[in-house]
Motif scaffolding. Structure first.
Motif, PDB file in Angstrom:
ATOM      1  N   THR A  82      -9.163  -0.648  -2.782  1.00  0.00           N
ATOM      2  CA  THR A  82      -8.028   0.189  -2.619  1.00  0.00           C
ATOM      3  C   THR A  82      -6.724  -0.716  -2.411  1.00  0.00           C
ATOM      4  O   THR A  82      -5.744  -0.653  -2.500  1.00  0.00           O
ATOM      5  N   CYS A  83      -7.186  -2.051  -1.696  1.00  0.00           N
ATOM      6  CA  CYS A  83      -5.931  -2.947  -1.597  1.00  0.00           C
ATOM      7  C   CYS A  83      -5.401  -3.780  -2.684  1.00  0.00           C
ATOM      8  O   CYS A  83      -4.610  -4.326  -2.581  1.00  0.00           O
ATOM      9  N   GLU A  84      -6.060  -3.333  -3.968  1.00  0.00           N
ATOM     10  CA  GLU A  84      -5.301  -3.731  -5.300  1.00  0.00           C
ATOM     11  C   GLU A  84      -4.840  -5.332  -5.266  1.00  0.00           C
ATOM     12  O   GLU A  84      -3.861  -5.855  -5.481  1.00  0.00           O
ATOM     13  N   PRO A  85      -6.037  -6.200  -4.909  1.00  0.00           N
ATOM     14  CA  PRO A  85      -5.949  -7.570  -4.864  1.00  0.00           C
ATOM     15  C   PRO A  85      -5.576  -8.372  -6.054  1.00  0.00           C
ATOM     16  O   PRO A  85      -6.146  -7.856  -7.268  1.00  0.00           O
ATOM     17  N   TRP A 114       6.293  -2.947  -2.040  1.00  0.00           N
ATOM     18  CA  TRP A 114       5.738  -2.210  -0.960  1.00  0.00           C
ATOM     19  C   TRP A 114       6.742  -1.375   0.029  1.00  0.00           C
ATOM     20  O   TRP A 114       6.814  -1.117   1.425  1.00  0.00           O
ATOM     21  N   MET A 145      -9.905 -14.179  -3.085  1.00  0.00           N
ATOM     22  CA  MET A 145      -9.515 -12.737  -2.628  1.00  0.00           C
ATOM     23  C   MET A 145      -9.470 -12.735  -1.310  1.00  0.00           C
ATOM     24  O   MET A 145      -8.503 -12.419  -0.605  1.00  0.00           O
ATOM     25  N   ASN A 182       1.983  -7.182  -9.769  1.00  0.00           N
ATOM     26  CA  ASN A 182       0.861  -7.613  -8.912  1.00  0.00           C
ATOM     27  C   ASN A 182       0.590  -9.002  -9.518  1.00  0.00           C
ATOM     28  O   ASN A 182       0.327  -9.979  -8.491  1.00  0.00           O
ATOM     29  N   ARG A 195      -0.864  -1.640  -0.873  1.00  0.00           N
ATOM     30  CA  ARG A 195      -0.927  -2.084   0.520  1.00  0.00           C
ATOM     31  C   ARG A 195      -0.646  -1.016   1.619  1.00  0.00           C
ATOM     32  O   ARG A 195      -1.247  -0.608   2.646  1.00  0.00           O
ATOM     33  N   SER A 219      -2.885  -8.581  -1.109  1.00  0.00           N
ATOM     34  CA  SER A 219      -2.953  -7.366  -1.227  1.00  0.00           C
ATOM     35  C   SER A 219      -2.068  -7.082  -2.312  1.00  0.00           C
ATOM     36  O   SER A 219      -0.903  -7.369  -2.336  1.00  0.00           O
ATOM     37  N   ALA A 242      -4.810  -3.460   3.809  1.00  0.00           N
ATOM     38  CA  ALA A 242      -4.839  -4.962   3.230  1.00  0.00           C
ATOM     39  C   ALA A 242      -6.399  -5.141   2.878  1.00  0.00           C
ATOM     40  O   ALA A 242      -7.443  -4.404   3.383  1.00  0.00           O
ATOM     41  N   VAL A 243      -6.720  -6.255   2.566  1.00  0.00           N
ATOM     42  CA  VAL A 243      -7.937  -6.712   2.165  1.00  0.00           C
ATOM     43  C   VAL A 243      -8.743  -6.641   3.306  1.00  0.00           C
ATOM     44  O   VAL A 243      -9.806  -6.560   3.432  1.00  0.00           O
TER      45      VAL A 243
END
Length: 351
Positions: A85-88, A279, A100, A244, A110, A106, A115-116
């Motif tokens: 879910t943090c979409e790194p 964000w 990562m 991103n 985020r 993230s 976050a990660v």
């Protein structure tokens, strides 16, 4: 896919480095090597140590070796209808799971999904005592040692060699829709602040200088209702990936790139150069030739901090630490890496 446990070889290299007091430069795919200060040392490459150790989609947990390509991990999750879910960000085709975790970066989701570090349930780490230790667990109920595992997120390899990580994963949203709203940045920030108090299924919010971009995610009914209420034009969802991965036209500007981290309701900062808001206002990208001091003074005035993302542009790419924080960083480093062999000086010259 090539699954291979190379932890014994990594441990041996660390022990040899400890015996000869040789600093190590830990790296995976090197896609984020531009972040932080330059490290001089013998290369310790994690990429041979790769593969999924265990994954049961019903448990919403995956355990993976850190040399595994990030794209490979995401493909395995995607096939099961799940995601990080943090979409790194990858920031290069060679990105690894270790990178990562070590950078802790993230993506657009985020503020809404964590976050990660919030995804990390447990880790294995080779320490500066030449031992491989395990922290945390592979199930969410086990919280023993949880915080040390989370501390490793964003530690840039300065505390040890992370060999394995267990991550919490979640199902992908049933519906996703991106919108473009014609608002200037000031009005966009005011609207985002207002919407933040309401149950809207927003999962990304960015202003590119021209318009506000939103992503709505969730059940079909809630996404449709929010779309009806917010209006706007459909937006190509590829925008979020380009943001991103720093592939939007904004990032091609030759001036140094800064990442500003501040409270989401902070006003627009008057700094020379161009800004892009992410964000929902809490992360702002700045392309500017202003001095590090000028940028950090302006950001500190609203309680934020600034990091330079352009390699070699600034001697302290990360915001310099206040004395009490530096003390804690040094203590932690001494506890896990007493000889100081892991990525010395990567984050701060003093650590």
């Amino acid at each position: 896919m090539h699954d291979f446990d190379a932890s014994a070889a990594l441990l041996e290299q660390v022990n040899q480095a400890l015996n000869s007091s040789t600093p190590l430069r830990i790296q995976g795919g090197n896609s984020k090597a531009f972040l932080g200060r330059k490290v001089v040392g013998e290369v310790l490459d994690t990429r041979a140590h790769r593969g999924i150790v265990s994954y049961d989609p019903t448990e919403l947990v995956i355990t993976v070796r850190t040399g595994t390509p990030l794209a490979e991990l995401q493909a395995v999750l995607d096939a099961a209808g799940q995601m990080l879910t943090c979409e790194p960000p990858h920031l290069g085709a060679t990105a690894t799971v270790g990178g990562m975790l070590a950078t802790g970066l993230s993506g657009p989701r985020r503020p809404w999904a964590g976050a990660v570090r919030d995804m990390v349930l447990g880790t294995r780490l080779i320490t500066g005592f030449g031992k491989q230790l395990r922290f945390g667990g592979e199930v969410m109920k086990n919280v023993a040692g949880y915080d040390l595992s989370r501390l490793l997120a964003g530690s840039f390899g300065c505390l040890g060699v992370i060999t394995e990580v267990s991550l919490k994963v979640l199902p992908k949203p049933r519906q996703s829709l991106s919108l473009r709203l014609q608002l200037d940045a000031e009005h966009a920030l005011a609207k985002l602040s207002e919407w933040g108090q309401q149950p809207l299924p927003i999962s990304a919010a960015s202003h590119d200088g021209q318009a506000l971009h939103l992503r709505l995610e969730g059940g079909e009914g809630s996404v449709a209702a929010a779309r009806e209420r917010l209006g706007g034009e459909p937006l190509d969802p590829l925008y979020w990936q380009q943001l991103n991965e720093q592939e939007l036209p904004f990032f091609r500007d030759p001036r140094p790139l800064w990442r500003l981290s501040l409270a989401n309701n902070s006003p627009l900062l008057t700094l020379p150069g161009e800004q892009l808001i992410d964000w929902g206002g809490a992360q702002r990208w700045l392309k500017s030739s202003a001095s590090a001091e000028a940028i950090r003074t302006a950001v500190a005035a609203v309680g934020g901090h600034a990091s330079c993302y352009t390699a070699g542009h600034c001697d302290s790419p990360f915001q310099p630490l206040a004395a009490p924080l530096l003390h804690y960083h040094r203590q932690l480093k001494a506890q896990l890496d007493p000889q100081g062999i892991f990525n010395p000086g990567r984050m701060y010259a003093e650590v």
